[in-house]
Structures are given as C-alpha cells and as structure tokens.
Design an enzyme around this catalytic site. Structure first.
Site, short mmCIF file in Angstrom:
data_model
loop_
_atom_site.label_atom_id
_atom_site.label_comp_id
_atom_site.label_asym_id
_atom_site.label_seq_id
_atom_site.Cartn_x
_atom_site.Cartn_y
_atom_site.Cartn_z
N GLN A 78 -16.05 10.46 4.07
CA GLN A 78 -15.89 9.20 3.33
C GLN A 78 -16.10 8.02 4.26
OE1 GLN A 78 -12.56 9.01 0.69
NE2 GLN A 78 -13.06 6.95 0.05
N PHE A 79 -17.34 7.55 4.34
CA PHE A 79 -17.66 6.45 5.24
C PHE A 79 -16.95 5.16 4.85
CE2 PHE A 79 -20.64 5.40 1.95
CZ PHE A 79 -20.86 4.03 2.05
N THR A 80 -16.52 5.05 3.58
CA THR A 80 -15.88 3.81 3.13
C THR A 80 -14.53 3.56 3.81
OG1 THR A 80 -14.88 4.88 1.21
CG2 THR A 80 -17.05 3.86 0.90
#
Length: 149
Positions: A78-80
């Site tokens: 999850q790059f967010t």
C-alpha cells in the site's frame, strides 16, 4: 518502510473477483515502501511484527506473539501509506518508492516473515485490491522502520 498492523480473526484480499490471499487468526499488514528504504528496513519490520506481543495470554493480558498463537500474516502492499496530506487536499506520494524498487523490498519483507516461521499470504503488487477483515479487539498499530512515529 511503514506498516499498519491489524490483529484479525480473519482477512482476505481479492483481485478481479478472485481471492488471492486469505488468513484466519493473525495480522493484516498494510505495507508501504519509501524512497530511502532498504532490505534492512524490511528485515527490521518483519521481525518487529512477528514478535509483537498483542495476543492475550491465559490471564487476559496482551502478552503473546504471533508464533505463540499460531497466527498468520496477510501482507498487502500500500504505497498510499507514504501519502503526505500536509498541504492542500490532494496527497503527495513523492516519498513512496517507485514500483521497481518497492516490489523487491515488499517481496523481501514477505520472505523475512516466512523465514521467521510464519505462514504468509499476500495481495498482488500494483493490483486494484479489495481487502476484507474482521479486526480483533480492535487492535491496530502503526509502525515505521525509521521510528518516525
């Protein structure tokens, strides 16, 4: 490297109506890789998460780890988690590692957790995923390999 760790009774991740990862009792780990992260960050977080003592013992205290209770991990990239919302209304993701760097470090984290003796299921890197979980407690922890929070 950043992680959101949720103690769950069950969790799963679906891609295009196909369940690609599923666990029972254990941790759902949302994992974000930053620009400056290395394999050392992945090793540190894997060991930290596997060793977290947040499962109840016979006295009802959070004193047991994942291996003590036979728990599993579901790891979802999850790059967010690297989204910076301090300015304006649209997050900036410049601190997130690009995919060609993030994927090998994500895979290294998964391998390190497996090497510690944990059963690990995963999502699919860079895919649109739907994550389902039943948070147990609820227990949710935020971890950062650079100890920024």
């Amino acid at each position: 490297m950043r992680a959101v760790v949720q103690r769950v009774t069950e969790a799963s991740v679906t891609v295009e109506d196909e369940t690609v990862g599923q666990i029972g009792h254990g941790f759902l780990v949302l994992l974000g890789v930053g620009q400056d992260d290395t394999e050392a960050d992945a090793d540190y977080l894997a060991q930290k998460i596997v060793g977290l003592r947040v499962f109840e013992d016979d006295a009802g205290k959070m004193n047991r780890g994942l291996l003590d209770v036979g728990g599993e991990l579901l790891v979802v990239s999850q790059f967010t988690l690297w989204g910076d919302c301090r300015k304006g209304r649209r997050p900036s993701f410049v601190a997130a590692a690009p995919p060609e760097k993030a994927d090998p470090l994500y895979q290294h984290f998964v391998s390190a957790a497996r090497s510690a003796g944990v059963t690990v299921a995963t999502g699919r890197f860079r895919a649109e995923m739907q994550v389902s979980l039943i948070n147990d407690g609820p227990v949710t922890l935020l971890l950062d390999s650079r100890k920024e929070f």
